[in-house]
Design a protein around this motif. Structure first.
Motif, short mmCIF file in Angstrom:
data_model
loop_
_atom_site.label_atom_id
_atom_site.label_comp_id
_atom_site.label_asym_id
_atom_site.label_seq_id
_atom_site.Cartn_x
_atom_site.Cartn_y
_atom_site.Cartn_z
N GLU A 147 0.81 -1.21 0.00
CA GLU A 147 0.00 0.00 0.00
C GLU A 147 0.85 1.27 0.00
N LEU A 150 2.12 2.49 -3.52
CA LEU A 150 1.18 2.80 -4.60
C LEU A 150 0.71 4.25 -4.52
N TYR A 155 -2.85 2.76 -8.67
CA TYR A 155 -3.96 2.00 -8.10
C TYR A 155 -5.15 1.99 -9.06
N ARG A 159 -6.90 -1.31 -10.56
CA ARG A 159 -8.21 -1.57 -9.95
C ARG A 159 -9.30 -1.62 -11.00
N VAL A 222 -4.64 -3.77 -0.01
CA VAL A 222 -4.28 -2.93 -1.14
C VAL A 222 -5.45 -2.71 -2.09
N ASN A 223 -6.52 -3.49 -1.95
CA ASN A 223 -7.65 -3.36 -2.85
C ASN A 223 -8.67 -2.36 -2.35
N ILE A 228 -4.86 3.20 0.60
CA ILE A 228 -3.79 3.84 -0.16
C ILE A 228 -3.65 5.30 0.25
#
Length: 322
Positions: A147, A150, A155, A159, A222-223, A228
């Motif tokens: 994280e 990014l 991202y 994503r 991280v999703n 982030i």
């Protein structure tokens, strides 16, 4: 319960009421049989996705195990192409009977059932786009615990490509009989609209799935754009506010691109206009469903989120309601 390991796992997927999600995301569907087919397909795919994503799932949680799972799924998807030899399809069917889980077989069969009612160009587009999505899902696990490395643009890039939104909105063609040619679908303006809509859907999912994705208030997933932003110096509430702002920007960008295209004087078919209208309904419906779904706010939740003030809860509710 046969598709899950525990009652909690079943409630997590079945309890989120995807029948309602389908209804609010595709409200112009007037064919009951199509509605039933698409709802069963989305419900089954959600089960597959949860098994790949949740600790209780069937998929190995290691990076290698998860990537092997998605590679097998891609190989299976490829057998749906029109040019696949019948011998290969027969071997696929035998392999699925022997080794696939019941929910995996059912999801595959519903996808195949729907695709076979559509044009060859639609089948090719859907398989290609679904493959792109699976390929990106298979590599996103490499970003775990990264994280702090990014930025938002990086991202956003991965994503958008690893969210199942496009395989959902492509079904507008099936549900609304809005059959596009490949030239129409790949028109630059339509591709921009699709990208903006996918980003809006990703941000909406990030906003309301924060508690589910970041267990026990630990922002190590991280999703989610909020984790982030926090790793890049914002407070949690500032990150929430920024995410809301980006959702509004995406909505405005969609309207601007659509209006400029429609007012350009270019001839635009009724099918394209119906498809774009369908994307708009999808964006609004998905946002509303996220605001009230027990999937993100706990099994005892009964309401609709209407404010943006963050509130951690053992039940999963993350925003206060008025």
């Amino acid at each position: 319960m046969g598709k899950f390991k525990t009652r909690e796992a079943a409630d997590h997927t079945i309890g989120c009421d995807l029948i309602y999600w389908t209804a609010v995301c595709f409200p112009l569907t007037d064919d009951l049989e199509k509605f039933r087919n698409i709802n069963k397909y989305f419900q089954l795919y959600c089960i597959c996705d949860d098994h790949a994503d949740e600790p209780w799932g069937d998929v190995n949680e290691t990076i290698g195990g998860t990537q092997k799972h998605w590679k097998r799924t891609i190989k299976l998807l490829e057998t749906l192409r029109d040019e696949t030899p019948w011998q290969k399809k027969l071997l696929r069917n035998i392999a699925m009977l022997v080794s696939a889980k019941s929910y995996q077989r059912a999801a595959f069969n519903y996808m195949n059932k729907i695709l076979q009612t559509q044009t060859p160009s639609f089948r090719e587009r859907y398989i290609n786009r679904f493959k792109e999505y699976l390929e990106n899902v298979s590599i996103q696990i490499n970003f775990q615990k990264e994280e702090n490395h990014l930025n938002i643009e990086k991202y956003k890039e991965y994503r958008i490509n690893s969210l199942a939104s496009i395989p959902c909105t492509l079904m507008i063609e099936y549900l609304y009989d809005a059959q596009l040619t490949s030239e129409e679908y790949y028109h630059p303006a339509l591709q921009m609209l699709e990208k903006v809509a996918t980003w809006q859907s990703a941000l909406t999912n990030d906003l309301f799935s924060l508690y589910k994705e970041c267990k026990e208030g630990i922002l190590d997933n991280v999703n989610n754009i909020i984790s982030i932003l926090v790793f890049n110096g914002m407070s949690i509430q500032e990150a929430v506010d920024e995410t809301c702002s980006q959702i509004e920007t995406a909505n405005n960008d969609f309207i601007k691109i659509r209006d400029e295209w429609f007012e350009s004087g270019e001839e635009i078919s009724n099918a394209v206009k119906a498809f774009i209208s369908g994307i708009e309904y999808y964006m609004a419906g998905s946002a509303y469903w996220h605001r009230q779904s027990k999937r993100y706010h706990g099994k005892n939740w009964d309401g609709v989120i209407s404010t943006g003030y963050l509130e951690w809860s053992s039940e999963g509710t993350i925003y206060q309601k008025q």
